[in-house]
Motif scaffolding. Structure first.
Motif, PDB file in Angstrom:
ATOM      1  N   ALA A 131      64.950   5.307  -4.569  1.00 37.67           N
ATOM      2  CA  ALA A 131      64.332   4.880  -3.238  1.00 37.67           C
ATOM      3  C   ALA A 131      63.122   5.024  -4.277  1.00 37.67           C
ATOM      4  O   ALA A 131      62.357   5.350  -4.621  1.00 37.67           O
ATOM      5  N   GLN A 132      62.640   4.438  -3.313  1.00 44.27           N
ATOM      6  CA  GLN A 132      60.742   3.705  -3.608  1.00 44.27           C
ATOM      7  C   GLN A 132      60.230   3.182  -2.774  1.00 44.27           C
ATOM      8  O   GLN A 132      60.705   3.342  -1.004  1.00 44.27           O
ATOM      9  N   ARG A 133      59.178   3.925  -2.478  1.00 43.67           N
ATOM     10  CA  ARG A 133      58.527   4.431  -1.319  1.00 43.67           C
ATOM     11  C   ARG A 133      57.571   2.671  -1.174  1.00 43.67           C
ATOM     12  O   ARG A 133      56.887   2.374  -2.239  1.00 43.67           O
ATOM     13  N   VAL A 134      57.814   2.780  -0.192  1.00 39.79           N
ATOM     14  CA  VAL A 134      57.371   0.967   1.106  1.00 39.79           C
ATOM     15  C   VAL A 134      55.099   1.300   0.782  1.00 39.79           C
ATOM     16  O   VAL A 134      54.835   1.978   2.410  1.00 39.79           O
ATOM     17  N   GLU A 135      54.930   1.393   0.673  1.00 41.87           N
ATOM     18  CA  GLU A 135      53.624   1.011   0.298  1.00 41.87           C
ATOM     19  C   GLU A 135      52.752  -0.459   1.302  1.00 41.87           C
ATOM     20  O   GLU A 135      51.567  -0.242   1.658  1.00 41.87           O
ATOM     21  N   VAL A 136      53.225  -1.215   1.331  1.00 37.54           N
ATOM     22  CA  VAL A 136      52.524  -2.279   2.106  1.00 37.54           C
ATOM     23  C   VAL A 136      53.919  -2.604   2.963  1.00 37.54           C
ATOM     24  O   VAL A 136      54.881  -3.251   2.720  1.00 37.54           O
ATOM     25  N   ALA A 137      53.110  -2.135   4.302  1.00 30.39           N
ATOM     26  CA  ALA A 137      54.772  -2.813   5.075  1.00 30.39           C
ATOM     27  C   ALA A 137      54.829  -4.244   5.508  1.00 30.39           C
ATOM     28  O   ALA A 137      55.768  -4.198   5.692  1.00 30.39           O
ATOM     29  N   GLY A 138      53.404  -4.856   5.792  1.00 35.19           N
ATOM     30  CA  GLY A 138      54.107  -6.537   5.530  1.00 35.19           C
ATOM     31  C   GLY A 138      54.649  -7.064   5.063  1.00 35.19           C
ATOM     32  O   GLY A 138      55.005  -8.247   4.634  1.00 35.19           O
ATOM     33  N   GLU A 139      55.148  -5.965   3.346  1.00 36.96           N
ATOM     34  CA  GLU A 139      56.212  -6.857   2.669  1.00 36.96           C
ATOM     35  C   GLU A 139      57.830  -6.185   3.193  1.00 36.96           C
ATOM     36  O   GLU A 139      58.898  -7.432   3.124  1.00 36.96           O
ATOM     37  N   VAL A 140      58.120  -5.483   3.800  1.00 35.83           N
ATOM     38  CA  VAL A 140      59.113  -5.146   5.009  1.00 35.83           C
ATOM     39  C   VAL A 140      59.622  -6.117   5.430  1.00 35.83           C
ATOM     40  O   VAL A 140      60.171  -7.409   5.685  1.00 35.83           O
ATOM     41  N   GLU A 141      58.173  -6.918   6.608  1.00 37.90           N
ATOM     42  CA  GLU A 141      58.456  -8.024   7.413  1.00 37.90           C
ATOM     43  C   GLU A 141      59.460  -9.438   6.042  1.00 37.90           C
ATOM     44  O   GLU A 141      59.786  -9.895   6.624  1.00 37.90           O
ATOM     45  N   ARG A 142      58.045  -9.761   5.300  1.00 34.86           N
ATOM     46  CA  ARG A 142      58.214 -11.051   4.480  1.00 34.86           C
ATOM     47  C   ARG A 142      59.430 -10.606   4.016  1.00 34.86           C
ATOM     48  O   ARG A 142      60.563 -11.670   3.803  1.00 34.86           O
ATOM     49  N   LEU A 143      60.747  -9.925   3.515  1.00 37.13           N
ATOM     50  CA  LEU A 143      61.785  -9.650   2.793  1.00 37.13           C
ATOM     51  C   LEU A 143      62.463  -9.359   3.798  1.00 37.13           C
ATOM     52  O   LEU A 143      63.697 -10.118   3.611  1.00 37.13           O
ATOM     53  N   LEU A 144      62.906  -8.872   4.745  1.00 34.15           N
ATOM     54  CA  LEU A 144      64.008  -8.225   5.678  1.00 34.15           C
ATOM     55  C   LEU A 144      63.271  -8.510   7.397  1.00 34.15           C
ATOM     56  O   LEU A 144      64.234  -8.825   8.123  1.00 34.15           O
ATOM     57  N   GLY A 145      62.720  -9.403   7.755  1.00 29.36           N
ATOM     58  CA  GLY A 145      61.629  -9.919   8.914  1.00 29.36           C
ATOM     59  C   GLY A 145      61.669  -9.032   9.531  1.00 29.36           C
ATOM     60  O   GLY A 145      61.076  -7.835   9.636  1.00 29.36           O
ATOM     61  N   ALA A 146      60.895  -9.612  11.216  1.00 29.22           N
ATOM     62  CA  ALA A 146      60.020  -8.753  12.111  1.00 29.22           C
ATOM     63  C   ALA A 146      60.559  -8.030  12.763  1.00 29.22           C
ATOM     64  O   ALA A 146      59.934  -6.561  12.668  1.00 29.22           O
ATOM     65  N   ASP A 147      61.843  -8.128  12.946  1.00 32.99           N
ATOM     66  CA  ASP A 147      62.490  -7.445  14.150  1.00 32.99           C
ATOM     67  C   ASP A 147      63.361  -5.346  12.580  1.00 32.99           C
ATOM     68  O   ASP A 147      62.764  -4.422  13.610  1.00 32.99           O
ATOM     69  N   THR A 148      63.255  -5.514  11.795  1.00 33.26           N
ATOM     70  CA  THR A 148      63.264  -4.736  10.767  1.00 33.26           C
ATOM     71  C   THR A 148      62.098  -3.841  10.602  1.00 33.26           C
ATOM     72  O   THR A 148      61.807  -3.086  10.810  1.00 33.26           O
ATOM     73  N   ALA A 149      61.214  -4.620  10.436  1.00 31.69           N
ATOM     74  CA  ALA A 149      59.661  -4.750  10.265  1.00 31.69           C
ATOM     75  C   ALA A 149      59.187  -3.693  10.981  1.00 31.69           C
ATOM     76  O   ALA A 149      58.972  -2.058  10.907  1.00 31.69           O
ATOM     77  N   ALA A 150      60.040  -4.054  12.469  1.00 28.08           N
ATOM     78  CA  ALA A 150      59.540  -2.784  13.939  1.00 28.08           C
ATOM     79  C   ALA A 150      60.332  -2.181  14.146  1.00 28.08           C
ATOM     80  O   ALA A 150      59.501  -0.823  14.654  1.00 28.08           O
ATOM     81  N   ARG A 151      61.698  -0.917  14.006  1.00 26.32           N
ATOM     82  CA  ARG A 151      62.251  -0.628  12.933  1.00 26.32           C
ATOM     83  C   ARG A 151      61.862   0.817  12.286  1.00 26.32           C
ATOM     84  O   ARG A 151      62.391   2.032  11.873  1.00 26.32           O
TER      85      ARG A 151
END
Length: 131
Positions: free
Chosen positions: A56-76
């Protein structure tokens, strides 16, 4: 080629949470470490790797989740958030189902969402975006 499933969870995965999710994936599987402790593999009784689970890795920059997995996933995604990636062989439907059971189990236990690399054809739907 691999099939990726990502659990974005709201608490750091502890040993109990990981073990419970691995048992949910398949109680008869063997566990093998790799990558100097950075990877856990779930193997069939003959020792053939079916699923690799990265540390497991802590997500430090939320924008990376959106960039990698999309806005819908980042919103959840929960805040705070830990990224746990499971990789299965794309050609093996059993491994793909294991990956989904593992990720769903982790998200159920720790709170969060699940994203997968392709439309889910197997298992339970409901946690994450199927790209």
């Amino acid at each position: 080629m691999s099939y990726d499933v990502v659990a974005l969870v709201g608490r750091p995965p502890d040993v109990r949470g990981l073990v419970d999710a691995m048992v949910r994936a398949g109680a008869d599987l063997k566990v093998r470490g790799g990558g100097d402790g950075a990877v856990i593999q779930l193997c069939d009784p003959a020792g053939r790797p079916l699923l690799s689970i990265e540390a497991a890795q802590r997500v430090e920059v939320a924008g990376e989740v959106e960039r990698l997995l999309g806005a819908d996933t980042a919103a959840r995604m929960p805040d705070p958030c830990w990224w746990v990636e499971a990789r299965a062989a794309r050609s093996d439907p059993e491994s793909v189902a294991l990956a989904h059971r593992f990720a769903d189990g982790l998200a159920d236990r720790l709170g969060g969402t699940v994203w997968s690399a392709a439309p889910r054809l197997l298992g339970r739907v409901g946690h994450g975006q199927e790209a």
